[in-house]
Design a protein around this motif. Sequence first.
Motif, PDB file in Angstrom:
ATOM      1  N   ALA A  31       0.832  -1.203   0.000  1.00 11.50           N
ATOM      2  CA  ALA A  31       0.000   0.000   0.000  1.00 11.50           C
ATOM      3  C   ALA A  31       0.866   1.253   0.000  1.00 11.50           C
ATOM      4  N   MET A  32       1.961   1.224   0.764  1.00 12.36           N
ATOM      5  CA  MET A  32       2.869   2.375   0.791  1.00 12.36           C
ATOM      6  C   MET A  32       3.478   2.620  -0.590  1.00 12.36           C
ATOM      7  N   ARG A  33       3.837   1.541  -1.281  1.00 13.76           N
ATOM      8  CA  ARG A  33       4.406   1.683  -2.624  1.00 13.76           C
ATOM      9  C   ARG A  33       3.387   2.293  -3.580  1.00 13.76           C
ATOM     10  N   SER A 139      -5.468  -8.430   5.488  1.00 14.30           N
ATOM     11  CA  SER A 139      -4.879  -7.094   5.615  1.00 14.30           C
ATOM     12  C   SER A 139      -4.533  -6.489   4.261  1.00 14.30           C
ATOM     13  N   ILE A 140      -3.930  -7.280   3.373  1.00 11.56           N
ATOM     14  CA  ILE A 140      -3.533  -6.764   2.060  1.00 11.56           C
ATOM     15  C   ILE A 140      -4.761  -6.370   1.247  1.00 11.56           C
ATOM     16  N   ASP A 141      -5.806  -7.183   1.277  1.00 11.63           N
ATOM     17  CA  ASP A 141      -7.030  -6.880   0.542  1.00 11.63           C
ATOM     18  C   ASP A 141      -7.738  -5.665   1.144  1.00 11.63           C
ATOM     19  N   ARG A 142      -7.731  -5.572   2.467  1.00 16.01           N
ATOM     20  CA  ARG A 142      -8.391  -4.439   3.138  1.00 16.01           C
ATOM     21  C   ARG A 142      -7.715  -3.115   2.781  1.00 16.01           C
ATOM     22  N   LEU A 143      -6.383  -3.116   2.797  1.00 19.69           N
ATOM     23  CA  LEU A 143      -5.662  -1.904   2.435  1.00 19.69           C
ATOM     24  C   LEU A 143      -5.890  -1.548   0.971  1.00 19.69           C
ATOM     25  N   GLY A 144      -5.950  -2.568   0.118  1.00 15.96           N
ATOM     26  CA  GLY A 144      -6.230  -2.313  -1.292  1.00 15.96           C
ATOM     27  C   GLY A 144      -7.585  -1.662  -1.478  1.00 15.96           C
ATOM     28  N   GLU A 145      -8.592  -2.152  -0.770  1.00 15.40           N
ATOM     29  CA  GLU A 145      -9.933  -1.573  -0.882  1.00 15.40           C
ATOM     30  C   GLU A 145      -9.943  -0.147  -0.345  1.00 15.40           C
ATOM     31  N   GLN A 146      -9.231   0.081   0.757  1.00 16.70           N
ATOM     32  CA  GLN A 146      -9.163   1.431   1.316  1.00 16.70           C
ATOM     33  C   GLN A 146      -8.569   2.410   0.300  1.00 16.70           C
ATOM     34  N   LEU A 147      -7.523   1.988  -0.380  1.00 18.48           N
ATOM     35  CA  LEU A 147      -6.883   2.866  -1.364  1.00 18.48           C
ATOM     36  C   LEU A 147      -7.765   3.057  -2.591  1.00 18.48           C
ATOM     37  N   ILE A 149     -10.985   3.273  -2.580  1.00 19.22           N
ATOM     38  CA  ILE A 149     -11.965   4.286  -2.179  1.00 19.22           C
ATOM     39  C   ILE A 149     -11.350   5.680  -2.274  1.00 19.22           C
ATOM     40  N   ALA A 150     -10.032   5.751  -2.028  1.00 17.86           N
ATOM     41  CA  ALA A 150      -9.326   7.033  -2.103  1.00 17.86           C
ATOM     42  C   ALA A 150      -8.904   7.386  -3.525  1.00 17.86           C
ATOM     43  N   GLY A 151      -9.233   6.537  -4.496  1.00 16.29           N
ATOM     44  CA  GLY A 151      -8.953   6.864  -5.882  1.00 16.29           C
ATOM     45  C   GLY A 151      -7.707   6.242  -6.464  1.00 16.29           C
ATOM     46  N   LEU A 152      -7.065   5.333  -5.736  1.00 19.16           N
ATOM     47  CA  LEU A 152      -5.880   4.657  -6.246  1.00 19.16           C
ATOM     48  C   LEU A 152      -6.287   3.371  -6.941  1.00 19.16           C
ATOM     49  N   GLY A 153      -5.362   2.808  -7.732  1.00 24.64           N
ATOM     50  CA  GLY A 153      -5.659   1.563  -8.418  1.00 24.64           C
ATOM     51  C   GLY A 153      -4.430   0.939  -9.012  1.00 24.64           C
ATOM     52  N   GLU A 154      -4.656  -0.014  -9.894  1.00 24.88           N
ATOM     53  CA  GLU A 154      -3.582  -0.847 -10.428  1.00 24.88           C
ATOM     54  C   GLU A 154      -2.488  -0.039 -11.109  1.00 24.88           C
ATOM     55  N   SER A 155      -2.846   1.073 -11.733  1.00 28.50           N
ATOM     56  CA  SER A 155      -1.842   1.873 -12.445  1.00 28.50           C
ATOM     57  C   SER A 155      -0.802   2.471 -11.507  1.00 28.50           C
ATOM     58  N   ASP A 156      -1.113   2.554 -10.209  1.00 22.82           N
ATOM     59  CA  ASP A 156      -0.166   3.135  -9.262  1.00 22.82           C
ATOM     60  C   ASP A 156       0.957   2.183  -8.880  1.00 22.82           C
ATOM     61  N   THR A 157       0.787   0.895  -9.140  1.00 19.82           N
ATOM     62  CA  THR A 157       1.819  -0.081  -8.775  1.00 19.82           C
ATOM     63  C   THR A 157       2.500  -0.686  -9.993  1.00 19.82           C
ATOM     64  N   LYS A 158       1.875  -0.469 -11.178  1.00 22.38           N
ATOM     65  CA  LYS A 158       2.360  -1.127 -12.409  1.00 22.38           C
ATOM     66  C   LYS A 158       2.422  -2.638 -12.181  1.00 22.38           C
ATOM     67  N   THR A 160      -0.131  -6.079 -10.065  1.00 23.87           N
ATOM     68  CA  THR A 160      -1.483  -6.531  -9.756  1.00 23.87           C
ATOM     69  C   THR A 160      -2.063  -5.737  -8.589  1.00 23.87           C
ATOM     70  N   TRP A 161      -3.346  -5.864  -8.414  1.00 20.96           N
ATOM     71  CA  TRP A 161      -4.048  -5.207  -7.308  1.00 20.96           C
ATOM     72  C   TRP A 161      -4.827  -6.251  -6.556  1.00 20.96           C
ATOM     73  N   PRO A 162      -4.899  -6.232  -5.223  1.00 24.00           N
ATOM     74  CA  PRO A 162      -4.314  -5.233  -4.332  1.00 24.00           C
ATOM     75  C   PRO A 162      -2.788  -5.258  -4.331  1.00 24.00           C
ATOM     76  N   PRO A 163      -2.175  -4.151  -3.931  1.00 23.58           N
ATOM     77  CA  PRO A 163      -0.715  -4.049  -4.017  1.00 23.58           C
ATOM     78  C   PRO A 163      -0.013  -4.980  -3.028  1.00 23.58           C
ATOM     79  N   MET A 164       0.791  -5.887  -3.566  1.00 23.99           N
ATOM     80  CA  MET A 164       1.520  -6.842  -2.740  1.00 23.99           C
ATOM     81  C   MET A 164       2.820  -6.231  -2.216  1.00 23.99           C
ATOM     82  N   PRO A 165       3.153  -6.483  -0.974  1.00 24.87           N
ATOM     83  CA  PRO A 165       4.466  -6.077  -0.469  1.00 24.87           C
ATOM     84  C   PRO A 165       5.573  -6.768  -1.255  1.00 24.87           C
TER      85      PRO A 165
END
Length: 344
Positions: A31-33, A139-147, A149-158, A160-165
């Motif tokens: 999520a931080m990435r 936890s990983i799925d929950r953080l992905g859903e939270q992001l 809702i805030a307008g983030l998505g797959e393009s922010d990690t280049k 898969t989503w949710p963003p894996m550590p």
Amino acid sequence: MGGTNNPGAGAKRVLVIKLSALGDFVLALGAMRAIRGHHPKAILTLLTTPPYEELARATGFFQHIETDGRPKGVKATRELLKRLKSAKYDIVYDLQTSGRTGNYFKALNLPFSSPPLWSGNVEGAAFYHNTPHRGDLHSIDRLGEQLEIAGLGESDTKDTWPPMPDMSFVRRSQGNKPSLTPQYFGISGPFALLIPGASAHRSAKRWPVENYGGLARHIADAGVTPVIIGGKSESELAVEINRIEPRCRNIVTRTNLFQIVALAENAQFAVGNDTGPMHMAALSGCPGVALFATSESDPAKASPRGSQIIICEADTLDQLSVRDVWQAVRMLDRIPASAAGGQS
């Protein structure tokens, strides 16, 4: 506050809050990435606690890391809130979503104030994560859903989503230091990590020490060195496991977080309780067997991800036998072929 837009690349100052614990912190690295990717021009600050400063700095995500996320006393809390207000963040991502961080939100949203946008699980937040199933997610799925809702998505990690550590930053930041090799700890040949610890206040999450000793004997008989890792609170456990199986290598208290990752990269497999280092091992690509007391935690919401992981679960961990766990280890197919044939 529907219709609010995330400032994205236009943000100048962004705050991420993640205070603890180790497993939760590591699971939030993806999520931080993603946040870093969504705000490429922003000065990104992390509010955390001292044990995670060095790890966070090594990610390269943050320009500033502040470690007083759990201030002690009224004066220290007042100073923290004053600093948060004066920083004039464009948006805050609360990845901790605790009562404490909810209070930080309320303090920044007093009447006549100009609060930052807020992503988190607190009523009134611009990006309020309050889906009915939120508490049922990993936890990983929950953080992905939270992001999301805030307008983030797959393009922010280049990716898969949710963003894996991704723990590869450890090698990038630390290089090939001798202290990151198994030889540094006197380990030669194939080895496996034993992680017998868990939260000190949740002893039911710990598989009995005599079972770890019995498992270590199976592992050593198969030509693999059992290597025990952990912190100070696991010292006595390690001594007892080593007494039961003297072929163990006890390096409890001797590893930092970077060394745990490096050892996991080289280990045949890991066996551990539901604890932070087990998550780190899996995310480093180490296959493993994770032991879960379902009376304490739900594997569906807390299991390690990132590698081949077999879950052994029971209502309480004393119900799991050495045979159960050894069979799971053998299913990983990581026992050297020269020794595997005679094991049962």
